[in-house]
Design a protein around this motif. Structure first.
Motif, PDB file in Angstrom:
ATOM      1  N   LYS A   1       0.826  -1.205   0.000  1.00 59.43           N
ATOM      2  CA  LYS A   1       0.000   0.000   0.000  1.00 59.43           C
ATOM      3  C   LYS A   1       0.865   1.261   0.000  1.00 59.43           C
ATOM      4  N   SER A   2       1.963   1.205   0.728  1.00 61.95           N
ATOM      5  CA  SER A   2       2.892   2.342   0.732  1.00 61.95           C
ATOM      6  C   SER A   2       3.539   2.505  -0.645  1.00 61.95           C
ATOM      7  N   PHE A   3       3.845   1.387  -1.289  1.00 62.32           N
ATOM      8  CA  PHE A   3       4.428   1.443  -2.631  1.00 62.32           C
ATOM      9  C   PHE A   3       3.463   2.114  -3.609  1.00 62.32           C
ATOM     10  N   VAL A   4       2.208   1.705  -3.582  1.00 60.74           N
ATOM     11  CA  VAL A   4       1.207   2.309  -4.466  1.00 60.74           C
ATOM     12  C   VAL A   4       1.075   3.802  -4.183  1.00 60.74           C
ATOM     13  N   ALA A   5       1.034   4.154  -2.893  1.00 66.13           N
ATOM     14  CA  ALA A   5       0.905   5.565  -2.527  1.00 66.13           C
ATOM     15  C   ALA A   5       2.102   6.386  -2.984  1.00 66.13           C
ATOM     16  N   SER A   6       3.261   5.746  -3.090  1.00 69.73           N
ATOM     17  CA  SER A   6       4.476   6.468  -3.466  1.00 69.73           C
ATOM     18  C   SER A   6       4.577   6.717  -4.965  1.00 69.73           C
ATOM     19  N   ARG A   7       3.713   6.077  -5.753  1.00 63.88           N
ATOM     20  CA  ARG A   7       3.746   6.254  -7.213  1.00 63.88           C
ATOM     21  C   ARG A   7       2.334   6.552  -7.709  1.00 63.88           C
ATOM     22  N   PRO A   8       1.754   7.669  -7.302  1.00 62.47           N
ATOM     23  CA  PRO A   8       0.381   7.981  -7.685  1.00 62.47           C
ATOM     24  C   PRO A   8       0.267   8.317  -9.172  1.00 62.47           C
ATOM     25  N   GLU A   9      -0.960   8.323  -9.653  1.00 68.88           N
ATOM     26  CA  GLU A   9      -1.202   8.635 -11.061  1.00 68.88           C
ATOM     27  C   GLU A   9      -0.674  10.015 -11.426  1.00 68.88           C
ATOM     28  N   ALA A  10      -0.642  10.936 -10.461  1.00 67.42           N
ATOM     29  CA  ALA A  10      -0.149  12.286 -10.746  1.00 67.42           C
ATOM     30  C   ALA A  10       1.280  12.265 -11.273  1.00 67.42           C
ATOM     31  N   CYS A  11       2.089  11.320 -10.804  1.00 66.22           N
ATOM     32  CA  CYS A  11       3.467  11.199 -11.293  1.00 66.22           C
ATOM     33  C   CYS A  11       3.487  10.834 -12.773  1.00 66.22           C
ATOM     34  N   GLU A  12       2.603   9.946 -13.146  1.00 65.79           N
ATOM     35  CA  GLU A  12       2.511   9.517 -14.537  1.00 65.79           C
ATOM     36  C   GLU A  12       1.975  10.644 -15.420  1.00 65.79           C
ATOM     37  N   VAL A  13       0.955  11.305 -14.946  1.00 66.57           N
ATOM     38  CA  VAL A  13       0.332  12.388 -15.718  1.00 66.57           C
ATOM     39  C   VAL A  13       1.330  13.509 -15.980  1.00 66.57           C
ATOM     40  N   ALA A  14       2.102  13.887 -14.958  1.00 66.02           N
ATOM     41  CA  ALA A  14       3.088  14.959 -15.122  1.00 66.02           C
ATOM     42  C   ALA A  14       4.141  14.586 -16.151  1.00 66.02           C
TER      43      ALA A  14
ATOM     44  N   VAL B   1      -0.773 -12.028  -3.993  1.00 65.12           N
ATOM     45  CA  VAL B   1       0.426 -12.694  -4.510  1.00 65.12           C
ATOM     46  C   VAL B   1       1.709 -11.926  -4.201  1.00 65.12           C
ATOM     47  N   GLY B   2       1.597 -10.839  -3.443  1.00 67.70           N
ATOM     48  CA  GLY B   2       2.784 -10.118  -3.022  1.00 67.70           C
ATOM     49  C   GLY B   2       3.523  -9.456  -4.175  1.00 67.70           C
ATOM     50  N   ALA B   3       4.844  -9.509  -4.126  1.00 67.47           N
ATOM     51  CA  ALA B   3       5.681  -8.786  -5.076  1.00 67.47           C
ATOM     52  C   ALA B   3       5.615  -9.347  -6.483  1.00 67.47           C
ATOM     53  N   LEU B   4       5.022 -10.524  -6.685  1.00 70.05           N
ATOM     54  CA  LEU B   4       4.831 -11.029  -8.047  1.00 70.05           C
ATOM     55  C   LEU B   4       4.003 -10.045  -8.874  1.00 70.05           C
ATOM     56  N   ALA B   5       3.189  -9.235  -8.202  1.00 72.09           N
ATOM     57  CA  ALA B   5       2.353  -8.256  -8.896  1.00 72.09           C
ATOM     58  C   ALA B   5       2.900  -6.842  -8.770  1.00 72.09           C
ATOM     59  N   LYS B   6       4.144  -6.702  -8.342  1.00 71.57           N
ATOM     60  CA  LYS B   6       4.746  -5.376  -8.212  1.00 71.57           C
ATOM     61  C   LYS B   6       5.311  -4.928  -9.550  1.00 71.57           C
ATOM     62  N   CYS B   7       4.961  -3.728  -9.980  1.00 73.90           N
ATOM     63  CA  CYS B   7       5.471  -3.166 -11.220  1.00 73.90           C
ATOM     64  C   CYS B   7       5.413  -1.648 -11.120  1.00 73.90           C
ATOM     65  N   ALA B   8       5.991  -0.989 -12.103  1.00 68.24           N
ATOM     66  CA  ALA B   8       5.966   0.480 -12.122  1.00 68.24           C
ATOM     67  C   ALA B   8       5.630   0.957 -13.532  1.00 68.24           C
ATOM     68  N   PRO B   9       4.617   1.822 -13.643  1.00 65.51           N
ATOM     69  CA  PRO B   9       3.701   2.273 -12.603  1.00 65.51           C
ATOM     70  C   PRO B   9       2.997   1.090 -11.936  1.00 65.51           C
ATOM     71  N   PRO B  10       2.514   1.283 -10.721  1.00 64.37           N
ATOM     72  CA  PRO B  10       1.899   0.155 -10.008  1.00 64.37           C
ATOM     73  C   PRO B  10       0.499  -0.164 -10.524  1.00 64.37           C
ATOM     74  N   LEU B  11       0.013  -1.337 -10.156  1.00 64.90           N
ATOM     75  CA  LEU B  11      -1.385  -1.657 -10.404  1.00 64.90           C
ATOM     76  C   LEU B  11      -2.255  -0.606  -9.720  1.00 64.90           C
ATOM     77  N   ARG B  12      -3.383  -0.327 -10.328  1.00 63.76           N
ATOM     78  CA  ARG B  12      -4.247   0.745  -9.838  1.00 63.76           C
ATOM     79  C   ARG B  12      -5.515   0.182  -9.189  1.00 63.76           C
ATOM     80  N   SER B  13      -6.399   1.070  -8.783  1.00 60.35           N
ATOM     81  CA  SER B  13      -7.647   0.687  -8.120  1.00 60.35           C
ATOM     82  C   SER B  13      -8.596   0.003  -9.095  1.00 60.35           C
ATOM     83  N   ALA B  14      -9.578  -0.697  -8.558  1.00 56.30           N
ATOM     84  CA  ALA B  14     -10.588  -1.347  -9.387  1.00 56.30           C
ATOM     85  C   ALA B  14     -11.323  -0.316 -10.244  1.00 56.30           C
TER      86      ALA B  14
END
Length: 440
Positions: free
Chosen positions: A198-211, A270-283
């Motif tokens: 959850k901290s990882f997702v919060a650290s890479r919000p969509e705003a980073c991608e948009v900018a 599944v833990g870090a098996l689903a970790k990527c950047a940008p991260p997976l987003r909300s439903a």
């Protein structure tokens, strides 16, 4: 050699079965009932035939990191997933592909190991924009840059000045510039102290991608370079790209199956098996991405297969685990399955999985199922859903967040330029793919 696929169904052409005639690596004809000569015939009755998938975004890490993946194991996994052409990214090999010499070296290795056709990306890092013309001449399919830390010291990210230099060089050389779009200043501001997903997702919000997307679009507008934005996970970012396209900017974008098949809760399962950047987003964001797929705001689909040794995923704290999805074998079939469940037409699906990537990057004989095109085909059989198993993975390491997902589209066979490279869980040991270079 003439290979005839008998009684196949091409869903884009209706419900009636046809015979597909493949002759010397090309699709010669599509007929109701072929009565001419043949060297070999295959009964395709009850199966669907689509143009072979084009995966324009994989990391096979060779040379130098074959223990993460390799061109042989990676291409075999792709063949088992119906992929007939892939584009390998420049950064995870060691050395990375930052010059014509690096690209030629990798191409020679791949020609000995890949069981499907392939193209190679070159890389843009600070100070190497003068190498872009040489990489284009050596056959690079495009030039890839990171706008934030890539995770590898050998492939540093570019700032605005270096990005502009690279864009100008790409414009002059006539080659596409692709970017990983996350803004480093926004990432720094969004950093959090936690170590869980959850901290990882919060650290890479969509705003980073948009900018970062906004920055890349501005540079493309200033320089006139062709731009491709990879693995877009933000609907707001897609809106910026769509607006730029309507203004006439030559920009396209891809998203990845994992952004459509999973939401952020997958990291809880599944833990870090689903970790990527940008991260997976909300439903909610996943739903919005599917709307973008349906509306045509996304041009291509790429797996972004980015594997590593299991220890780097499963034996480390989440915040230190490698960020990448391993899943090229099932990415395209799972996307097809999910798209059909949403009633997306077959012709739109094959544009996303095959034709547009080939067309965008100048491979005009690829990604099509029509006379005169390369005979690159995938034969699919619809079955009762069965869970994906580790034992069926052909990647170097049997790890994937897709393990356990039910899949109902079975890849019966994969054909590259008229050659049967994969058939019912077996690969050809003799066929080797061609190094593809853009026709533009």
């Amino acid at each position: 050699m003439i290979l005839v696929l008998r009684q196949a169904r091409i869903p884009m052409m209706g419900r009636h079965p046809v015979d597909i005639v493949l002759n010397h690596g090309q699709i010669e004809s599509i007929q109701k009932q072929y009565a001419g000569p043949s060297d070999e015939e295959m009964d395709a009755s009850g199966n669907l035939v689509l143009p072979g998938f084009v995966d324009s975004h994989v990391h096979f890490n060779e040379p130098g990191r074959t223990d993460w993946e390799g061109l042989e194991t990676g291409s075999r996994a792709l063949a088992a997933g119906g992929v007939t052409t892939f584009f390998d990214m420049p950064l995870n090999s060691s050395p990375p592909v930052l010059s014509a010499k690096d690209l030629i070296r990798k191409a020679r290795i791949a020609q000995k190991k890949s069981c499907v056709d392939f193209a190679l990306w070159g890389g843009l890092v600070p100070g190497n924009h003068t190498e872009i013309a040489g990489m284009k001449k050596a056959g690079a399919i495009g030039i890839k840059a990171f706008l934030c830390d890539s995770g590898l010291s050998e492939f540093p990210h570019v700032d605005r000045k270096a990005l502009r230099q690279g864009a100008l060089a790409c414009k002059k050389a006539g080659i596409i510039l692709a970017v990983h779009a996350e803004d480093p200043e926004q990432l720094q501001r969004a950093s959090v102290a936690g170590t869980d997903w959850k901290s990882f997702v919060a650290s890479r919000p969509e705003a980073c991608e948009v900018a970062a997307i906004r920055n890349a679009l501005e540079i493309a507008g200033e320089t006139g370079c062709r731009l491709h934005i990879v693995h877009v996970s933000s609907p707001e970012g897609l809106a910026l790209i769509h607006s730029a396209r309507t203004r006439g900017l030559d920009v396209t974008c891809e998203t990845c199956p994992h952004y459509l098949l999973m939401d952020e809760s997958a990291m809880d399962r599944v833990g870090a098996l689903a970790k990527c950047a940008p991260p997976l987003r909300s439903a909610k964001t996943v739903s919005a991405l599917w709307k973008a797929v349906k509306s045509g705001r996304i041009q291509t689909i790429g797996s972004d297969h980015s594997p590593c040794p299991p220890a780097k995923k499963l034996q480390m704290p989440f915040h230190k685990a490698w960020g990448g999805i391993s899943g090229c074998q099932h990415a395209m079939p799972l996307f097809v399955q999910a798209a059909r469940s949403r009633r997306i037409p077959w012709d739109h699906i094959t544009e996303l999985t095959s034709a547009r990537a080939a067309r965008r990057f100048g491979l005009f004989r690829k990604g099509l199922l029509m006379p005169g095109a390369d005979a690159d085909l995938v034969i699919l059989q619809k079955t009762n859903p069965v869970p994906i198993k580790k034992s069926g993975l052909f990647t170097r390491h049997a790890t994937s967040p897709y393990v356990g997902m039910p899949i109902e589209w079975k890849v019966v066979a994969t054909i590259v330029r008229g050659n049967l490279v994969y058939h019912r869980n077996k690969h050809s040991d003799s066929f080797r793919g061609n190094f593809l270079q853009p026709d533009i």
